[in-house]
Design a protein around this motif. Structure first.
Motif, short mmCIF file in Angstrom:
data_model
loop_
_atom_site.label_atom_id
_atom_site.label_comp_id
_atom_site.label_asym_id
_atom_site.label_seq_id
_atom_site.Cartn_x
_atom_site.Cartn_y
_atom_site.Cartn_z
N ASP A 123 32.55 14.76 -7.04
CA ASP A 123 32.05 15.01 -5.69
C ASP A 123 30.53 14.93 -5.62
O ASP A 123 29.96 14.66 -4.56
N LEU A 124 29.87 15.15 -6.74
CA LEU A 124 28.42 15.17 -6.75
C LEU A 124 27.80 13.80 -6.97
O LEU A 124 26.65 13.56 -6.62
N VAL A 125 28.56 12.86 -7.56
CA VAL A 125 27.95 11.60 -7.94
C VAL A 125 28.49 10.40 -7.19
O VAL A 125 27.95 9.31 -7.29
N VAL B 180 0.86 -1.20 0.00
CA VAL B 180 0.00 0.00 0.00
C VAL B 180 0.89 1.24 0.00
O VAL B 180 1.58 1.52 0.98
N TRP B 181 0.90 1.97 -1.09
CA TRP B 181 1.72 3.18 -1.22
C TRP B 181 1.01 4.14 -2.15
O TRP B 181 0.17 3.74 -2.96
N ASP B 182 1.35 5.43 -2.02
CA ASP B 182 0.74 6.41 -2.93
C ASP B 182 1.77 7.28 -3.64
O ASP B 182 1.42 8.07 -4.51
N ARG B 183 3.05 7.16 -3.26
CA ARG B 183 4.09 7.92 -3.95
C ARG B 183 5.41 7.16 -3.91
O ARG B 183 5.77 6.58 -2.88
N ALA B 184 6.12 7.14 -5.03
CA ALA B 184 7.43 6.48 -5.10
C ALA B 184 8.39 7.36 -5.90
O ALA B 184 8.01 7.96 -6.91
N THR B 185 9.63 7.46 -5.41
CA THR B 185 10.65 8.26 -6.08
C THR B 185 11.91 7.42 -6.25
O THR B 185 12.43 6.85 -5.28
N ALA B 186 12.39 7.31 -7.48
CA ALA B 186 13.65 6.62 -7.77
C ALA B 186 14.62 7.64 -8.34
O ALA B 186 14.28 8.36 -9.28
N ALA B 187 15.81 7.73 -7.74
CA ALA B 187 16.81 8.72 -8.19
C ALA B 187 18.14 8.03 -8.39
O ALA B 187 18.65 7.36 -7.49
N LYS B 188 18.71 8.17 -9.59
CA LYS B 188 19.97 7.52 -9.90
C LYS B 188 21.01 8.54 -10.35
O LYS B 188 20.77 9.32 -11.27
N PRO B 189 22.19 8.55 -9.71
CA PRO B 189 23.29 9.40 -10.18
C PRO B 189 24.08 8.70 -11.28
O PRO B 189 24.13 7.46 -11.33
N SER B 190 24.68 9.45 -12.17
CA SER B 190 25.59 8.90 -13.17
C SER B 190 26.81 9.80 -13.27
O SER B 190 26.69 11.03 -13.33
N ILE C 188 4.53 8.64 -9.26
CA ILE C 188 5.86 8.05 -9.41
C ILE C 188 6.77 9.10 -10.03
O ILE C 188 6.40 9.75 -11.01
N GLU C 189 7.94 9.27 -9.44
CA GLU C 189 8.92 10.22 -9.98
C GLU C 189 10.23 9.48 -10.23
O GLU C 189 10.78 8.84 -9.34
N LEU C 190 10.73 9.60 -11.46
CA LEU C 190 12.01 9.02 -11.85
C LEU C 190 12.99 10.16 -12.09
O LEU C 190 12.72 11.05 -12.90
N ARG C 191 14.12 10.13 -11.38
CA ARG C 191 15.10 11.22 -11.48
C ARG C 191 16.46 10.65 -11.90
O ARG C 191 16.98 9.73 -11.27
N TRP C 192 17.01 11.23 -12.97
CA TRP C 192 18.35 10.85 -13.43
C TRP C 192 19.26 12.06 -13.25
O TRP C 192 19.07 13.09 -13.90
N GLU C 193 20.23 11.95 -12.35
CA GLU C 193 21.08 13.07 -11.97
C GLU C 193 22.49 12.80 -12.49
O GLU C 193 23.22 11.96 -11.96
N VAL C 194 22.87 13.53 -13.53
CA VAL C 194 24.11 13.29 -14.24
C VAL C 194 25.07 14.46 -14.03
O VAL C 194 24.66 15.63 -14.11
N GLN D 201 17.27 15.12 -15.01
CA GLN D 201 16.15 14.74 -15.87
C GLN D 201 15.09 14.08 -15.00
O GLN D 201 15.38 13.11 -14.29
N VAL D 202 13.88 14.59 -15.06
CA VAL D 202 12.81 14.12 -14.17
C VAL D 202 11.59 13.74 -14.98
O VAL D 202 11.11 14.52 -15.82
N CYS D 203 11.09 12.54 -14.74
CA CYS D 203 9.85 12.08 -15.34
C CYS D 203 8.84 11.85 -14.23
O CYS D 203 9.11 11.11 -13.28
N ARG D 204 7.69 12.51 -14.33
CA ARG D 204 6.65 12.39 -13.30
C ARG D 204 5.41 11.72 -13.90
O ARG D 204 4.96 12.08 -14.97
N ILE D 205 4.88 10.76 -13.15
CA ILE D 205 3.73 9.98 -13.61
C ILE D 205 2.63 10.02 -12.56
O ILE D 205 2.91 9.90 -11.36
N VAL D 206 1.41 10.22 -13.00
CA VAL D 206 0.23 10.03 -12.16
C VAL D 206 -0.53 8.85 -12.74
O VAL D 206 -0.88 8.86 -13.93
N THR D 207 -0.76 7.82 -11.92
CA THR D 207 -1.43 6.63 -12.41
C THR D 207 -2.95 6.82 -12.38
O THR D 207 -3.46 7.77 -11.77
N THR D 208 -3.64 5.90 -13.00
CA THR D 208 -5.09 6.01 -13.06
C THR D 208 -5.75 5.84 -11.70
O THR D 208 -6.93 6.22 -11.53
#
Length: 324
Positions: free
Chosen positions: A255-257, A144-154, A244-250, A232-239
């Motif tokens: 020092d930042l990654v 049971v969840w209502d928000r998820a965030t995935a963040a990946k550094p490169s 859901i938020e997908l974040r790619w931090e390049v 780069q951020v992709c935001r999704i609202v499901t039906t």
């Protein structure tokens, strides 16, 4: 399976070494006019060819492992160049889900592959693995969840120079903002499908980061003020109204990654965290060995499929990720 490596940069050399180790692959050559003219030799007396025509003549029906970093029309042209010569083609460069990424949903590439009786395989799953496969495995645990965030550094300093500039790193910031050469929405659709949900709304944007100082890399110096990375951020609202938020931090700035910014997955219910996951280590590096192993695995598996355009998930995404 007879395989030829096209390109002898960092990824290409990884492919050569992996091809020589793999018991079900016969590495019969590489393609690099520059390497051949410079007198470079490969282990095991593996020949280096000037071009694809020479490969097709010497080893008709071989599979070409694409080790260049190309996007868009250039990548399509490379695939077609192989297929039209009767050579199969596997790439992970910018091709994750042809049906979602290409204007014609990959129909023309599929037609050409079928016409010539070869396989064109889109083996891309990075950075997708962190944005679709891993969350797809973890989120059902949270139940049971209502928000998820995935963040990946490169760490873009580990990328070849041409790859950085293909993504507008090292260019004026305005050339980067808004452009989406590697769309995360592809992973978003795969993730939502895996969870058995639908998409009500989806947005995506890419914003540059800059530095007030020059940054010296192993192959170039980035002047102050140019793009040194992006978020780069992709935001999704499901039906069913989940977010859901997908974040790619390049970034090219170590020092930042490294260390301070591992891969992170946060799952919430009513703004309270119910599950948090962090993966540290070398996840910010470009995983060339894993990429090569996945490419070789899916191309070998694709030999059992009919000719045409295939995705990595057509031959078993979980198996190919495990192999990497």
């Amino acid at each position: 399976m007879k395989a030829v490596v096209w390109g002898l940069g960092k990824l290409g050399w990884e492919a050569v070494e992996a091809g020589l180790r793999a018991p079900d692959i016969e590495l019969v050559g590489a393609v690099s006019r520059r390497a051949r003219s410079s007198g470079l030799s490969l282990p095991g007396d593996v020949p280096i060819f000037d071009d694809l025509d020479a490969v097709a003549e010497a080893h008709p029906g071989a599979a070409v492992v694409h080790a260049h970093h190309e996007l868009g029309d250039a990548l399509v042209a490379a695939a077609v160049a192989c297929a039209s010569r009767g050579l199969s083609f596997v790439t992970s460069s910018g091709l994750f889900d042809p049906a979602g990424q290409m204007r014609d949903h990959g129909r023309e590439m599929d037609r050409i592959a079928r016409k010539h009786g070869v396989h064109i395989v889109a083996a891309g799953a990075q950075p997708g693995f962190f944005f679709d496969v891993l969350p797809g495995l973890v989120l059902p645990i949270a139940a049971v969840w209502d928000r998820a965030t995935a963040a990946k550094p490169s760490d873009a300093s580990s990328w070849p120079k041409d790859t950085r500039h293909a993504l507008s790193i090292g260019e004026p910031p305005e050339t980067l903002d808004g452009d989406l050469p590697y769309p995360l929405r592809v992973s978003a659709h795969l993730l939502v499908d895996a969870l058995g949900l639908g998409i009500e709304q989806i947005t995506e944007q890419r914003v540059s980061t800059t530095s007030a100082r020059d940054i010296e890399l192993h192959d170039e110096v980035l002047s102050a003020g140019v793009a040194t990375g992006f978020s780069q951020v992709c935001r999704i609202v499901t039906t069913d109204s989940r977010e859901i938020e997908l974040r790619w931090e390049v970034s090219v700035d170590d020092d930042l990654v490294r260390g301070e910014r591992p891969f992170r997955l946060r799952v919430e219910r009513s703004s309270l965290s119910i599950l948090e996951l962090e993966l540290d280590g070398e996840f910010s590096d470009d995983p060339y060995p894993a990429t090569v192993e996945r490419m070789l695995h899916v191309m070998t598996a694709a030999q059992n499929l009919s000719p045409g355009l295939h995705r990595v998930i057509d031959v078993g995404l979980s198996r190919s990720v495990a192999a990497g």
